[in-house]
Design a protein around this motif. Structure first.
Motif, PDB file in Angstrom:
ATOM      1  N   ARG A   1      43.200  46.508  36.130  1.00  0.00           N
ATOM      2  CA  ARG A   1      42.115  45.784  35.474  1.00  0.00           C
ATOM      3  C   ARG A   1      41.842  44.553  36.330  1.00  0.00           C
ATOM      4  O   ARG A   1      42.782  43.878  36.753  1.00  0.00           O
TER       5      ARG A   1
ATOM      6  N   LYS B   1      30.359  39.680  33.678  1.00  0.00           N
ATOM      7  CA  LYS B   1      30.781  40.801  32.841  1.00  0.00           C
ATOM      8  C   LYS B   1      30.363  42.174  33.331  1.00  0.00           C
ATOM      9  O   LYS B   1      31.005  43.170  33.021  1.00  0.00           O
ATOM     10  N   GLN B   2      29.250  42.207  34.082  1.00  0.00           N
ATOM     11  CA  GLN B   2      28.813  43.522  34.566  1.00  0.00           C
ATOM     12  C   GLN B   2      29.772  44.046  35.631  1.00  0.00           C
ATOM     13  O   GLN B   2      29.816  45.233  35.902  1.00  0.00           O
ATOM     14  N   ILE B   3      30.516  43.141  36.218  1.00  0.00           N
ATOM     15  CA  ILE B   3      31.357  43.511  37.361  1.00  0.00           C
ATOM     16  C   ILE B   3      32.830  43.637  36.988  1.00  0.00           C
ATOM     17  O   ILE B   3      33.536  44.519  37.464  1.00  0.00           O
ATOM     18  N   ALA B   4      33.295  42.761  36.124  1.00  0.00           N
ATOM     19  CA  ALA B   4      34.721  42.755  35.779  1.00  0.00           C
ATOM     20  C   ALA B   4      34.920  42.077  34.434  1.00  0.00           C
ATOM     21  O   ALA B   4      34.022  41.404  33.923  1.00  0.00           O
ATOM     22  N   GLU B   5      36.133  42.257  33.898  1.00  0.00           N
ATOM     23  CA  GLU B   5      36.466  41.579  32.648  1.00  0.00           C
ATOM     24  C   GLU B   5      36.589  40.081  32.892  1.00  0.00           C
ATOM     25  O   GLU B   5      37.038  39.678  33.953  1.00  0.00           O
ATOM     26  N   PRO B   6      36.243  39.287  31.906  1.00  0.00           N
ATOM     27  CA  PRO B   6      36.538  37.857  32.052  1.00  0.00           C
ATOM     28  C   PRO B   6      38.040  37.634  31.891  1.00  0.00           C
ATOM     29  O   PRO B   6      38.716  38.445  31.249  1.00  0.00           O
TER      30      PRO B   6
ATOM     31  N   LYS C   1      44.851  39.218  26.888  1.00  0.00           N
ATOM     32  CA  LYS C   1      44.438  40.566  27.298  1.00  0.00           C
ATOM     33  C   LYS C   1      45.161  40.942  28.607  1.00  0.00           C
ATOM     34  O   LYS C   1      45.613  42.083  28.768  1.00  0.00           O
TER      35      LYS C   1
ATOM     36  N   HIS D   1      47.524  44.150  29.142  1.00  0.00           N
ATOM     37  CA  HIS D   1      47.319  45.128  30.222  1.00  0.00           C
ATOM     38  C   HIS D   1      48.626  45.365  30.984  1.00  0.00           C
ATOM     39  O   HIS D   1      48.981  46.498  31.297  1.00  0.00           O
TER      40      HIS D   1
ATOM     41  N   LYS E   1      50.937  47.463  29.130  1.00  0.00           N
ATOM     42  CA  LYS E   1      50.505  48.864  29.089  1.00  0.00           C
ATOM     43  C   LYS E   1      50.575  49.525  30.467  1.00  0.00           C
ATOM     44  O   LYS E   1      50.080  50.633  30.646  1.00  0.00           O
TER      45      LYS E   1
ATOM     46  N   ARG F   1      49.323  48.380  33.480  1.00  0.00           N
ATOM     47  CA  ARG F   1      48.191  48.230  34.401  1.00  0.00           C
ATOM     48  C   ARG F   1      48.449  47.039  35.309  1.00  0.00           C
ATOM     49  O   ARG F   1      48.949  46.018  34.839  1.00  0.00           O
TER      50      ARG F   1
HETATM   51  P1  GTP Z   1      42.854  48.553  25.710  1.00  0.00           P
HETATM   52  O1  GTP Z   1      42.389  47.455  24.852  1.00  0.00           O
HETATM   53  O2  GTP Z   1      44.313  48.573  25.906  1.00  0.00           O
HETATM   54  O3  GTP Z   1      42.314  49.899  25.347  1.00  0.00           O
HETATM   55  O4  GTP Z   1      42.335  48.164  27.177  1.00  0.00           O
HETATM   56  P2  GTP Z   1      41.196  48.778  28.043  1.00  0.00           P
HETATM   57  O5  GTP Z   1      41.032  47.843  29.196  1.00  0.00           O
HETATM   58  O6  GTP Z   1      41.445  50.190  28.428  1.00  0.00           O
HETATM   59  O7  GTP Z   1      40.000  48.780  27.072  1.00  0.00           O
HETATM   60  P3  GTP Z   1      38.545  48.302  27.196  1.00  0.00           P
HETATM   61  O8  GTP Z   1      37.776  49.197  26.329  1.00  0.00           O
HETATM   62  O9  GTP Z   1      38.502  46.817  26.978  1.00  0.00           O
HETATM   63  O10 GTP Z   1      38.176  48.550  28.720  1.00  0.00           O
HETATM   64  C1  GTP Z   1      37.784  49.807  29.245  1.00  0.00           C
HETATM   65  C2  GTP Z   1      37.291  49.571  30.667  1.00  0.00           C
HETATM   66  O11 GTP Z   1      36.212  48.650  30.645  1.00  0.00           O
HETATM   67  C3  GTP Z   1      38.341  48.957  31.601  1.00  0.00           C
HETATM   68  O12 GTP Z   1      38.185  49.470  32.899  1.00  0.00           O
HETATM   69  C4  GTP Z   1      38.005  47.498  31.587  1.00  0.00           C
HETATM   70  O13 GTP Z   1      38.388  46.813  32.765  1.00  0.00           O
HETATM   71  C5  GTP Z   1      36.507  47.532  31.443  1.00  0.00           C
HETATM   72  N1  GTP Z   1      36.020  46.311  30.779  1.00  0.00           N
HETATM   73  C6  GTP Z   1      36.452  45.745  29.635  1.00  0.00           C
HETATM   74  N2  GTP Z   1      35.784  44.625  29.386  1.00  0.00           N
HETATM   75  C7  GTP Z   1      34.900  44.465  30.386  1.00  0.00           C
HETATM   76  C8  GTP Z   1      33.915  43.475  30.706  1.00  0.00           C
HETATM   77  O14 GTP Z   1      33.705  42.486  30.020  1.00  0.00           O
HETATM   78  N3  GTP Z   1      33.201  43.690  31.842  1.00  0.00           N
HETATM   79  C9  GTP Z   1      33.427  44.753  32.665  1.00  0.00           C
HETATM   80  N4  GTP Z   1      32.687  44.875  33.754  1.00  0.00           N
HETATM   81  N5  GTP Z   1      34.319  45.685  32.383  1.00  0.00           N
HETATM   82  C10 GTP Z   1      35.060  45.538  31.277  1.00  0.00           C
END
Ligand code: GTP
Length: 239
Positions: free
Chosen positions: A100, A108-113, A118, A122, A125, A127
């Motif tokens: 992650r 947000k379009q590119i990566a999680e904040p 969180k 990760h 889990k 990651r």
């Molecule tokens: P869990 O909560 O354990 O299920 O974690 P997860 O990361 O698998 O769940 P989530 O549904 O949050 O994310 C699924 C995918 O979307 C992952 O590849 C994340 O990195 C990505 N993702 C989550 N939030 C964002 C965001 O704000 N922006 C972007 N670009 N990707 C996101």
């Protein structure tokens, strides 16, 4: 798991580490090799967070030469670390490591904040979490980011991967043939001996939080694994 010295680490990779001999940009075989090295450590069951620098894309000195405002130049640097983070994520996933990417500056379009809880989840889990964008503030280095994130996620150690230098020396080993390598130092030794390991902000944060720091050479295959297995390579700063 018993032979593992550290269970949760922050690995600090400089941007230059991704560039190889060219010193600029991302060298595909080099980043692939780094990803494979990280995968081997990941497969031991270690929780890994990575802080990546950006010096292979943008150097602050370039901004200075242009007469650019320091903050402006630092923002370019932060974006560079995000480009590296994306490349690293792609390379890790190509060797089957779930990742992650979290950025300190929202895009947000590119990566999680970046969200601390969180990020920890990760890691739990399985990651690898890549922290990009530095601290999100100008005037702070990615070394400071590594120490800050390590403190935030309760990492057992910070692994400071260096390009070609295998630890902390009494002087610059590239220019001083009498430079002596230290195997073990305390935070106080670093101050007393006037050693420059990190910038002063990173050093003082590291000292205040007392997280073990291992400085080692990334260019020797298997070195990250050796550090987490407690082999005495590089320089360890603790206590
Ligand atoms: P869990 O909560 O354990 O299920 O974690 P997860 O990361 O698998 O769940 P989530 O549904 O949050 O994310 C699924 C995918 O979307 C992952 O590849 C994340 O990195 C990505 N993702 C989550 N939030 C964002 C965001 O704000 N922006 C972007 N670009 N990707 C996101």
């Amino acid at each position: 798991m018993s032979d593992l010295k550290y269970k949760r680490i922050v690995l600090k990779l400089s941007g230059e580490a991704l560039a190889g001999d060219k010193g600029f940009g991302i060298n595909p075989p080099v980043i692939k090799t780094i990803a494979e090295e990280i995968r081997d450590v990941y497969n031991l069951g270690i929780q890994i967070a990575i802080v990546v620098g950006g010096g292979n894309m943008w150097r602050g000195e370039a901004g200075e030469e242009m007469g650019m405002e320091r903050s402006q130049a630092d923002y370019i640097g932060m974006l560079s670390t995000i480009m590296n983070g994306l490349a690293l994520q792609d390379n890790l996933e190509s060797v089957e490591v779930p990742t992650r990417l979290q950025t300190s500056i929202e895009m947000k379009q590119i990566a999680e904040p970046y969200i601390r809880r969180k990020a920890v989840r990760h890691l739990e889990k399985g990651r690898i979490v890549i922290f990009a964008g530095g601290t999100g503030n100008p005037y702070f280095s990615t070394d400071t980011t590594a120490v800050l994130r390590a403190a935030e996620i309760n990492a057992d150690a910070i692994l400071m991967a260096k390009n070609g230098v295998d630890g902390i020396y009494s002087a610059d080993p590239k220019t001083d043939p009498n430079a002596k390598k230290y195997d073990h130092l305390t935070q106080m030794d670093i101050i007393n001996k006037g050693l420059h390991v990190m910038d002063t902000t990173a050093s003082s944060l590291s000292m205040d939080n007392n997280i073990p720091l291992v400085v080692f050479n990334l260019n020797k295959p298997g070195n990250i694994k050796k550090v987490v297995q407690g082999e005495k390579i590089g320089t360890i700063v603790e206590g």
